[in-house]
Design a protein around this motif. Structure first.
Motif, PDB file in Angstrom:
ATOM      1  N   LEU A 266     -32.955 -12.730  27.567  1.00  0.00           N
ATOM      2  CA  LEU A 266     -32.536 -13.386  26.335  1.00  0.00           C
ATOM      3  C   LEU A 266     -32.510 -14.886  26.596  1.00  0.00           C
ATOM      4  O   LEU A 266     -31.545 -15.411  27.149  1.00  0.00           O
ATOM      5  N   ALA A 273     -30.063  -7.832  21.528  1.00  0.00           N
ATOM      6  CA  ALA A 273     -30.870  -6.812  22.212  1.00  0.00           C
ATOM      7  C   ALA A 273     -30.081  -5.521  22.312  1.00  0.00           C
ATOM      8  O   ALA A 273     -28.969  -5.513  22.847  1.00  0.00           O
ATOM      9  N   HIS A 274     -30.648  -4.456  21.769  1.00  0.00           N
ATOM     10  CA  HIS A 274     -30.017  -3.135  21.898  1.00  0.00           C
ATOM     11  C   HIS A 274     -31.011  -2.183  22.566  1.00  0.00           C
ATOM     12  O   HIS A 274     -32.125  -2.031  22.094  1.00  0.00           O
ATOM     13  N   ILE A 293     -30.625  -6.658  31.923  1.00  0.00           N
ATOM     14  CA  ILE A 293     -30.613  -7.599  30.805  1.00  0.00           C
ATOM     15  C   ILE A 293     -30.041  -8.932  31.278  1.00  0.00           C
ATOM     16  O   ILE A 293     -28.926  -8.987  31.817  1.00  0.00           O
ATOM     17  N   HIS A 295     -28.819 -12.639  30.265  1.00  0.00           N
ATOM     18  CA  HIS A 295     -28.415 -13.536  29.190  1.00  0.00           C
ATOM     19  C   HIS A 295     -28.613 -14.974  29.653  1.00  0.00           C
ATOM     20  O   HIS A 295     -27.934 -15.426  30.569  1.00  0.00           O
ATOM     21  N   CYS A 300     -25.383 -14.715  22.572  1.00  0.00           N
ATOM     22  CA  CYS A 300     -26.277 -13.569  22.430  1.00  0.00           C
ATOM     23  C   CYS A 300     -25.479 -12.280  22.559  1.00  0.00           C
ATOM     24  O   CYS A 300     -24.395 -12.266  23.140  1.00  0.00           O
ATOM     25  N   SER A 302     -25.841  -8.132  23.663  1.00  0.00           N
ATOM     26  CA  SER A 302     -26.670  -7.046  24.173  1.00  0.00           C
ATOM     27  C   SER A 302     -25.858  -5.768  24.244  1.00  0.00           C
ATOM     28  O   SER A 302     -24.662  -5.790  24.514  1.00  0.00           O
ATOM     29  N   GLN A 304     -26.178  -1.595  25.615  1.00  0.00           N
ATOM     30  CA  GLN A 304     -26.905  -0.509  26.278  1.00  0.00           C
ATOM     31  C   GLN A 304     -26.108   0.768  26.031  1.00  0.00           C
ATOM     32  O   GLN A 304     -24.938   0.821  26.394  1.00  0.00           O
ATOM     33  N   GLY A 333     -21.642  -8.705  25.820  1.00  0.00           N
ATOM     34  CA  GLY A 333     -22.439  -7.676  26.493  1.00  0.00           C
ATOM     35  C   GLY A 333     -21.683  -6.357  26.541  1.00  0.00           C
ATOM     36  O   GLY A 333     -20.488  -6.322  26.838  1.00  0.00           O
TER      37      GLY A 333
END
Lengths: 429, 251
Positions: A266, A273-274, A293, A295, A300, A302, A304, A333
């Motif tokens: 990112l 982001a998924h 991932i 960052h 941002c 994310s 998971q 995150g």
């Protein structure tokens, strides 16, 4: 640094069976660079930290382990969805079975065509995201892919594409090996959905490099084939610009060996982001989700979300990392990996990691392994739901959190239907 | 209807006798209440009757309309009309309340050889029953009991009861965790189900629930036995004097 002898031998043995496809210019250089990366790092070995939970031997032995094919799915995946179909048979593009490669808002070419042009936008992506992802952790199977990919698709997205592009991987020969490399470039404010399904080959090595520019959106839903003996090592690389969106979901039902790596970077601020997955395995089944991932931008997000249902000795692996770089403030995150073990012989191995160098972030991760909740089971049965049906309901409920990550409800319902089918087939045993 | 004779129950993994000879008969159309101090075996009785694992019946019988229920699976008991409203309703993340209700209703119909309810008929029925219990559409959509308040969980139990229309209803401390308004709502829900063909067994610590759900018969349970049986006045006596007097009286 010299490689251990065993590794050097294994690498030489596999390379002896592979031939670099003919191509000139930029692609030759990209492939040769990848080959020298690969010979420097060597193929993965069980003793490598990153492969501790998954033995890569069957993914790299020179002779492809055979995998029987179940033939075409009587109810092909994503059939109810209007889409542009691009078909590969045992890793070879099939123009006869594919739609015309034209769709508003898109430029699509075969990788081999893109490689014949002297100047092509793809050269700035092909192998480039893969190289970035080689540090801090080596991903030799991805380097191998860049060096030897024999086919693939190259897509430039310039507008908001209404119809998904659907990559269909048919498997016909029981000893086939497919090495495919796709490139997706999503321009600023453009958006696309890519669907993938099918077993592809007895052994499948696939890489997809996705470059999403500012405010671009990339959605990806994949169902890995039902041929039980197939093996796959896949890499999904993503570079995310400012305010871009990247969402990927994978359903894995069957498959003796699967390693899915996803490496996202990112780079712009406010990117999202998924990455999610649901895997169900019975018996000789090994499924590994490895996610990294990074960052780099500020604010941002994310996510998971990985869920696995395992029985009869099936093995699930999750290695997930969130790396928050210095300066990536206000990072949000989240990471959860969970396994439902239906018996005592199944295993789940999880390695959740957080590495944070910014001081104003919210990151959380969790991992659980458990059996069916007996309290919930009794509650359902006391209301008249038979034991087997109650168990299925609880299994689907467990997977629901991952399925919920899919935006398109038609696709989500289709996937749930397939999971119900899997559960129903288990009862015939 | 419900006929319990000389029921002896111990914990499966421990050598601990909980029920030491319970005799109890609940007739159709009647409401029986069981009161008793903590640890007297009230909840165990409800679990054993509904088929929860972890208990071993060492002696005695329990029948519903003449059928031996102790050898049945929980779902078989439900299908012939047994229902337990849980003291602690279980949360089931990922299963929508509506899905849960429909699955249960249709599973019971199937077991009895009746046709399943159509989606439209089912929806109509749920909405109607939910309305009287002040259960809104959101509660029906949410996962079973997840994030429900204590009162919402208990109302949801009564909704299940109303949907499944069991012959024999056991309410295990349905009043626990309820404020006065919620208790009234739940009681109204139960009273609406009182019927010539239906029996109730209401387990409670306190008399106050019995102000709302008026029992025909009150039993006092202590140390795994029914030690006294009487009319509604027995509940008032307990409220006034506690259980100690009754215990010494029997001893």
């Amino acid at each position: 640094m010299a490689l251990p002898k065993a590794k050097e031998d294994a690498t030489a043995a596999l390379l002896g069976t592979l031939q670099m496809p003919d191509c000139g210019g930029w692609c030759r250089a990209a492939r040769e660079d990848a080959l020298s990366r690969l010979t420097a790092m060597g193929l993965p070995h069980r003793r490598d930290e990153y492969w501790r939970f998954t033995d890569p031997a069957s993914l790299i032995v020179p002779e492809v382990p055979k995998a029987a094919t179940l033939g075409a799915d009587p109810e092909p995946m994503f059939d109810q969805i209007e889409r542009l179909r691009i078909v590969f048979v045992d890793g070879v593009f099939s123009p006869e079975q594919s739609d015309d490669l034209t769709l508003a808002g898109l430029e699509i070419e075969r990788l081999s065509e893109a490689m014949t042009s002297d100047i092509h936008w793809a050269r700035d992506i092909y192998g480039k995201l893969e190289v970035e992802a080689q540090s801090p952790v080596a991903r030799p199977l991805a380097a191998l892919n860049t060096a030897f990919a024999s086919d693939g698709i190259v897509i430039r997205v310039t507008g908001k594409v209404e119809k998904p592009v659907s990559l269909v991987y048919l498997h016909e020969r029981d000893d086939s090996q497919a090495i495919l490399h796709h490139i997706v470039k999503v321009e600023a404010e453009a958006s696309i959905t890519i669907l993938e399904n099918g077993p592809a080959a007895a052994r499948f090595n696939k890489a997809m490099e996705v470059d999403v520019a500012d405010r671009g959106e990339f959605r990806h839903i994949r169902a890995q084939g039902r041929d039980h003996e197939r093996r796959a090592a896949t890499h999904l690389f993503g570079r995310l610009g400012q305010e871009s969106v990247f969402k990927s979901f994978t359903l894995t039902v069957n498959g003796v060996m699967t390693r899915n790596e996803c490496v996202l970077n990112l780079t712009g601020d406010d990117a999202v982001a998924h990455v999610a997955g649901a895997a169900v395995g019975d018996g000789d089944f090994h499924h590994d989700d490895t996610v990294f991932i990074t960052h780099g931008g500020e604010t941002c997000e994310s996510r998971q979300v990985f869920k696995k249902v395992l029985k009869n000795g099936a093995v699930g692996v999750f290695q997930g990392k969130i790396l928050v770089k210095d300066g990536a403030q206000k990072t949000d995150g989240y990471q959860i990996s969970q396994a439902l073990l239906l018996d005592e012989t199944s295993q789940f191995l999880a390695k959740p990691e957080l590495e944070i160098y910014a001081d104003d972030v919210a990151c959380s991760h969790g991992s659980t392994t458990g059996a069916i909740d007996e309290e919930a089971l009794f509650y359902l049965r006391s209301r008249g739901v038979p034991d087997a049906e109650a168990r299925d309901l609880l299994i689907l409920a467990f997977l629901a959190e991952a399925i919920d990550e899919i935006d398109d409800t038609r696709i989500a319902e289709d996937l749930i239907g397939r999971l119900e089918g899997w559960l129903a087939r288990r009862k015939d045993d | 209807m419900l006929d319990i004779k000389n029921l002896h129950v111990k914990l499966e993994d421990e050598d601990k006798q909980i029920l030491k000879g319970v005799d109890l008969k609940v007739e159709a159309g009647k409401v029986h209440a069981i009161m008793g101090p903590n640890g007297s075996g009230k909840s165990t009785l409800s679990y054993v009757l509904s088929g929860r694992a972890g208990y071993e019946v060492t002696d005695g019988t329990a029948t519903l309309d003449g059928e031996d229920i102790l050898g049945m699976e929980p779902e078989e008991r439900a299908a012939i009309g047994m229902f337990l409203a849980f003291q602690y309703p279980v949360e089931i993340p990922g299963v929508g309340n509506m899905t849960f209700l429909r699955t249960a209703a249709n599973a019971q119909r199937k077991a009895r050889g009746e046709p399943e309810l159509s989606a439209a008929d089912f929806l109509k029925l749920v909405r109607e029953k939910a309305k009287t219990l002040q259960i809104d559409a959101d509660m029906l959509k949410r996962p079973v009991n997840v994030g429900f308040s204590g009162g919402e969980k208990k109302r949801n139990e009564i909704l299940q009861m109303a949907m499944l229309e069991p012959r024999m209803c056991i309410l295990d401390e349905t009043d626990s965790g309820l404020d006065v308004d919620a208790m009234k709502l739940v009681s109204d829900g139960v009273n609406a189900l009182r019927d010539e063909g239906r029996g109730f067994l209401v387990i409670t610590h306190y008399q106050r629930l019995l102000d709302h759900i008026k029992p025909d018969v009150v039993h006092i349970m202590s140390d795994g036995r029914i030690i006294k049986t009487g009319g509604p006045e027995l509940a008032l006596e307990v409220e006034k004097n506690g259980y100690a007097d009754l215990k010494s009286e029997v001893a």
